[in-house]
Motif scaffolding. Structure first.
Motif, PDB file in Angstrom:
ATOM      1  N   ARG A  98       0.829  -1.203   0.000  1.00 28.00           N
ATOM      2  CA  ARG A  98       0.000   0.000   0.000  1.00 28.00           C
ATOM      3  C   ARG A  98       0.865   1.256   0.000  1.00 28.00           C
ATOM      4  O   ARG A  98       0.513   2.254  -0.632  1.00 28.00           O
ATOM      5  CB  ARG A  98      -0.990  -0.018   1.163  1.00 28.00           C
ATOM      6  N   GLN A  99       2.024   1.197   0.652  1.00 30.03           N
ATOM      7  CA  GLN A  99       2.880   2.390   0.635  1.00 30.03           C
ATOM      8  C   GLN A  99       3.457   2.626  -0.752  1.00 30.03           C
ATOM      9  O   GLN A  99       3.468   3.752  -1.260  1.00 30.03           O
ATOM     10  CB  GLN A  99       4.025   2.227   1.644  1.00 30.03           C
ATOM     11  N   GLN A 100       3.958   1.558  -1.368  1.00 31.74           N
ATOM     12  CA  GLN A 100       4.589   1.723  -2.680  1.00 31.74           C
ATOM     13  C   GLN A 100       3.571   2.132  -3.734  1.00 31.74           C
ATOM     14  O   GLN A 100       3.818   3.021  -4.547  1.00 31.74           O
ATOM     15  CB  GLN A 100       5.289   0.416  -3.085  1.00 31.74           C
ATOM     16  N   ARG A 101       2.400   1.492  -3.715  1.00 35.16           N
ATOM     17  CA  ARG A 101       1.400   1.793  -4.743  1.00 35.16           C
ATOM     18  C   ARG A 101       0.839   3.199  -4.565  1.00 35.16           C
ATOM     19  O   ARG A 101       0.608   3.914  -5.539  1.00 35.16           O
ATOM     20  CB  ARG A 101       0.266   0.769  -4.695  1.00 35.16           C
ATOM     21  N   ASN A 102       0.593   3.590  -3.309  1.00 29.25           N
ATOM     22  CA  ASN A 102       0.069   4.941  -3.083  1.00 29.25           C
ATOM     23  C   ASN A 102       1.090   5.998  -3.481  1.00 29.25           C
ATOM     24  O   ASN A 102       0.734   7.034  -4.033  1.00 29.25           O
ATOM     25  CB  ASN A 102      -0.333   5.123  -1.616  1.00 29.25           C
ATOM     26  N   LEU A 103       2.354   5.720  -3.201  1.00 25.49           N
ATOM     27  CA  LEU A 103       3.388   6.680  -3.591  1.00 25.49           C
ATOM     28  C   LEU A 103       3.481   6.757  -5.117  1.00 25.49           C
ATOM     29  O   LEU A 103       3.582   7.856  -5.690  1.00 25.49           O
ATOM     30  CB  LEU A 103       4.735   6.281  -2.981  1.00 25.49           C
ATOM     31  N   GLU A 104       3.418   5.609  -5.770  1.00 25.11           N
ATOM     32  CA  GLU A 104       3.447   5.609  -7.244  1.00 25.11           C
ATOM     33  C   GLU A 104       2.292   6.428  -7.824  1.00 25.11           C
ATOM     34  O   GLU A 104       2.479   7.217  -8.745  1.00 25.11           O
ATOM     35  CB  GLU A 104       3.328   4.170  -7.774  1.00 25.11           C
ATOM     36  N   SER A 105       1.096   6.233  -7.262  1.00 25.51           N
ATOM     37  CA  SER A 105      -0.066   6.973  -7.756  1.00 25.51           C
ATOM     38  C   SER A 105       0.137   8.474  -7.557  1.00 25.51           C
ATOM     39  O   SER A 105      -0.189   9.277  -8.427  1.00 25.51           O
ATOM     40  CB  SER A 105      -1.337   6.534  -7.011  1.00 25.51           C
ATOM     41  N   ALA A 106       0.680   8.844  -6.398  1.00 23.36           N
ATOM     42  CA  ALA A 106       0.900  10.272  -6.119  1.00 23.36           C
ATOM     43  C   ALA A 106       1.995  10.833  -7.029  1.00 23.36           C
ATOM     44  O   ALA A 106       1.873  11.948  -7.545  1.00 23.36           O
ATOM     45  CB  ALA A 106       1.263  10.460  -4.645  1.00 23.36           C
ATOM     46  N   LEU A 107       3.048  10.046  -7.242  1.00 18.96           N
ATOM     47  CA  LEU A 107       4.145  10.519  -8.106  1.00 18.96           C
ATOM     48  C   LEU A 107       3.660  10.724  -9.540  1.00 18.96           C
ATOM     49  O   LEU A 107       4.028  11.691 -10.199  1.00 18.96           O
ATOM     50  CB  LEU A 107       5.297   9.509  -8.087  1.00 18.96           C
ATOM     51  N   ARG A 108       2.832   9.798 -10.016  1.00 23.07           N
ATOM     52  CA  ARG A 108       2.293   9.900 -11.370  1.00 23.07           C
ATOM     53  C   ARG A 108       1.533  11.212 -11.556  1.00 23.07           C
ATOM     54  O   ARG A 108       1.525  11.786 -12.637  1.00 23.07           O
ATOM     55  CB  ARG A 108       1.377   8.692 -11.625  1.00 23.07           C
ATOM     56  N   GLN A 109       0.918  11.697 -10.466  1.00 21.73           N
ATOM     57  CA  GLN A 109       0.098  12.907 -10.554  1.00 21.73           C
ATOM     58  C   GLN A 109       0.773  14.113  -9.914  1.00 21.73           C
ATOM     59  O   GLN A 109       0.110  15.118  -9.627  1.00 21.73           O
ATOM     60  CB  GLN A 109      -1.237  12.668  -9.840  1.00 21.73           C
ATOM     61  N   SER A 110       2.086  14.016  -9.665  1.00 25.49           N
ATOM     62  CA  SER A 110       2.712  15.063  -8.837  1.00 25.49           C
ATOM     63  C   SER A 110       2.556  16.457  -9.430  1.00 25.49           C
ATOM     64  O   SER A 110       2.296  17.418  -8.697  1.00 25.49           O
ATOM     65  CB  SER A 110       4.189  14.730  -8.595  1.00 25.49           C
ATOM     66  N   ASP A 111       2.657  16.585 -10.753  1.00 25.22           N
ATOM     67  CA  ASP A 111       2.512  17.918 -11.365  1.00 25.22           C
ATOM     68  C   ASP A 111       1.086  18.449 -11.201  1.00 25.22           C
ATOM     69  O   ASP A 111       0.881  19.612 -10.859  1.00 25.22           O
ATOM     70  CB  ASP A 111       2.872  17.865 -12.855  1.00 25.22           C
ATOM     71  N   THR A 112       0.118  17.570 -11.464  1.00 26.17           N
ATOM     72  CA  THR A 112      -1.290  17.974 -11.329  1.00 26.17           C
ATOM     73  C   THR A 112      -1.617  18.365  -9.890  1.00 26.17           C
ATOM     74  O   THR A 112      -2.289  19.377  -9.645  1.00 26.17           O
ATOM     75  CB  THR A 112      -2.207  16.782 -11.717  1.00 26.17           C
ATOM     76  N   LEU A 113      -1.128  17.551  -8.957  1.00 24.94           N
ATOM     77  CA  LEU A 113      -1.417  17.827  -7.546  1.00 24.94           C
ATOM     78  C   LEU A 113      -0.734  19.111  -7.097  1.00 24.94           C
ATOM     79  O   LEU A 113      -1.303  19.897  -6.329  1.00 24.94           O
ATOM     80  CB  LEU A 113      -0.975  16.648  -6.671  1.00 24.94           C
ATOM     81  N   ALA A 114       0.501  19.329  -7.576  1.00 29.09           N
ATOM     82  CA  ALA A 114       1.212  20.561  -7.224  1.00 29.09           C
ATOM     83  C   ALA A 114       0.426  21.777  -7.726  1.00 29.09           C
ATOM     84  O   ALA A 114       0.253  22.775  -7.013  1.00 29.09           O
ATOM     85  CB  ALA A 114       2.624  20.551  -7.809  1.00 29.09           C
TER      86      ALA A 114
END
Lengths: 398, 94
Positions: A98-114
């Motif tokens: 869950r940590q790795q997958r959640n981090l991957e999902s967040a990284l994939r969207q890092s520009d959008t989230l920023a």
């Protein structure tokens, strides 16, 4: 009031990820990403509800025949059950996944989230985010990737990055899963309810939240004390950016988000009426704990209150329960877990200068979000269930 | 007519052992086999979605946009609990 969110009426069964409370900087997970997390939370639920009682059934008679003298011996006894190794492996695996997958999902969207965070903060001019580019984080946060979150709490990919906060919140929701409420603020709501019950006349005007992380519990406290100024302190810039944007998106504006060391609380905020930590101390160190307690005494106004919510101490708990609780200290990257739960925190508060007669401890439980989220006879998922201890002290002479 | 020649299930000579523990060796066999089964299922689902979309029965992105009703959501949670017990149930038994 937070936006209305519906979790499913399923008692304490794992809430699907899609029931998480939404806001401007929450990552969006694809159907597949959600399905992977949901499968992992169900496996973890099964491990707690079906495998742990089975291990206990084998452990108890063995512990009666040859009673362990200490926790290491209790672990050795537990390891005789081949299921323990498999249970451990799977529990570790679900945490990593869950940590790795959640981090991957967040990284994939890092520009959008920023961008979403930047826009939210730009439209909420009252929100105070005070980052310190010269800040040196404490070693225990640099060296440990807490709860197996790759990179730990200090990941910071750029000026507007909120990735680590996004990963932290989504993982928090999946780990319990969902039982802390859609906004993962169970400890904050518990603290507010406990204060309202125990000290109904206590209306703090300035509140220090030490180790606020992604601000999940902070928001519950800020909502409970809408007239108070909350100063939420953390070491992680990425966490604080996320927390500030998230809170603004949820309509919470009475918090200053400050990058600082909880071991050295800045004096510029003035005296506080309440200074608390919520499930934070186990990620620090014994030295840090002493510095935090001392800092609370120094920064409290006369008649002020310090509170610290944590897992309950081991004390004389049965060996099996101690082993289950201590598993996180051994295998889940929890810096200070095992040692902390052997300490007498009331004594530590007294040593920090609080008058012993004004120090207290109490049990404190999470407030279920759903009215049906209590299941009598359900096996406790030690370290994951919201049954905590609170220790506290009032400032001033006895 | 002679029977068609059948290839053996595994290549000879006997397989080398790479891991210290024979049960670990078997476990990895299962992991790789399950992984390929899952890949086949994903490929078939993908094909189904594309066919349904091409025929107008499923809007593009329809699965991602789908929100189950509360009743369906509850059913899915119970199904997932049953599924987990079917697969891992042995761990809870002696």
């Amino acid at each position: 009031m937070l936006p209305a969110v519906s979790q499913l009426p399923i008692g304490t069964l794992p809430q699907p990820w899609r029931t998480i409370g939404r806001h401007a900087v929450l990552p969006r997970l694809s159907v597949d990403e959600q399905a992977r997390l949901d499968a992992s939370t169900h496996l973890n639920h099964f491990l707690a509800q079906d495998v742990v009682p089975a291990m206990r059934e084998r452990f108890e008679p063995a512990a009666t025949t040859s009673p362990p003298a200490n926790r290491d011996q209790a672990f050795a006894l537990l390891e005789r059950d081949p299921r323990y190794a498999i249970w451990s492996h799977l529990r570790r695996h679900t945490m990593e996944l869950r940590q790795q997958r959640n981090l991957e999902s967040a990284l994939r969207q890092s520009d959008t989230l920023a961008a979403a965070g930047r826009e939210t903060l730009a439209n909420a001019p009252g929100v105070a985010l005070e980052l310190d580019p010269t800040f040196e984080p404490p070693a225990y946060l640099v060296e440990t990737h807490a709860h197996l979150l790759p990179g730990g709490y200090l990941t910071d990919l750029g000026p507007d990055d909120v990735t680590v906060g996004a990963a932290y919140e989504t993982s928090s929701y999946a780990v319990v899963p969902g039982r802390s409420g859609p906004h993962s603020d169970g400890a904050g709501r518990a603290l507010a309810r406990w204060l309202a019950t125990r000290f109904p006349g206590f209306r703090p005007q300035r509140i220090l939240d030490l180790g606020c992380g992604a601000g999940l519990n902070t928001c519950a406290v800020a909502l409970a004390f809408p007239d108070a100024e909350i100063i939420a302190i953390d070491a992680g810039a990425g966490l604080l950016r996320y927390a500030a944007a998230r809170a603004a998106s949820l309509g919470i504006h009475n918090v200053r988000w400050v990058q600082a060391d909880i071991e050295n609380i800045p004096a510029r905020f003035g005296a506080a009426d309440l200074a608390y930590t919520a499930i934070v101390l186990h990620e620090t160190s014994h030295d840090a704990l002493r510095n935090v307690f001392r800092g609370c005494r120094e920064r409290l106004a006369p008649g002020g209150l310090t509170l610290h919510i944590e897992q309950p101490p081991y004390n004389d708990r049965p060996w099996f329960e101690q082993c289950m609780r201590d598993w996180d200290g051994r295998y889940n990257n929890e810096n200070f877990w095992s040692r902390l739960y052997e300490l007498d925190l009331c004594d530590e508060l007294s040593q920090a200068g609080f008058a012993p007669a004004r120090v207290f401890e109490d049990a404190i439980s999470a407030v279920p979000w759903n009215t049906d989220a209590r299941e009598p006879g359900r096996a406790e998922d030690y370290g994951r269930t919201g049954n905590w201890q609170v220790v506290g002290a009032w400032s001033g002479a006895s | 007519m002679s029977a068609p020649a059948r290839a053996p299930a595994v290549a000879g000579p006997p397989r080398p052992r790479f891991l210290a523990d024979a049960s670990n060796e078997k476990l990895w066999d299962v992991v790789v086999a399950l992984s390929s089964e899952l890949s086949a299922t994903r490929g078939r689902l993908d094909a189904l979605e594309r066919i349904l979309t091409a025929q107008g029965a499923l809007p593009a992105g329809g699965v991602e946009a789908w929100e189950p009703s509360t009743a369906a959501g509850v059913e899915r949670v119970h199904e997932m609990q049953d599924y987990t017990r079917r697969v891992f149930g042995t761990l809870g038994r002696d």
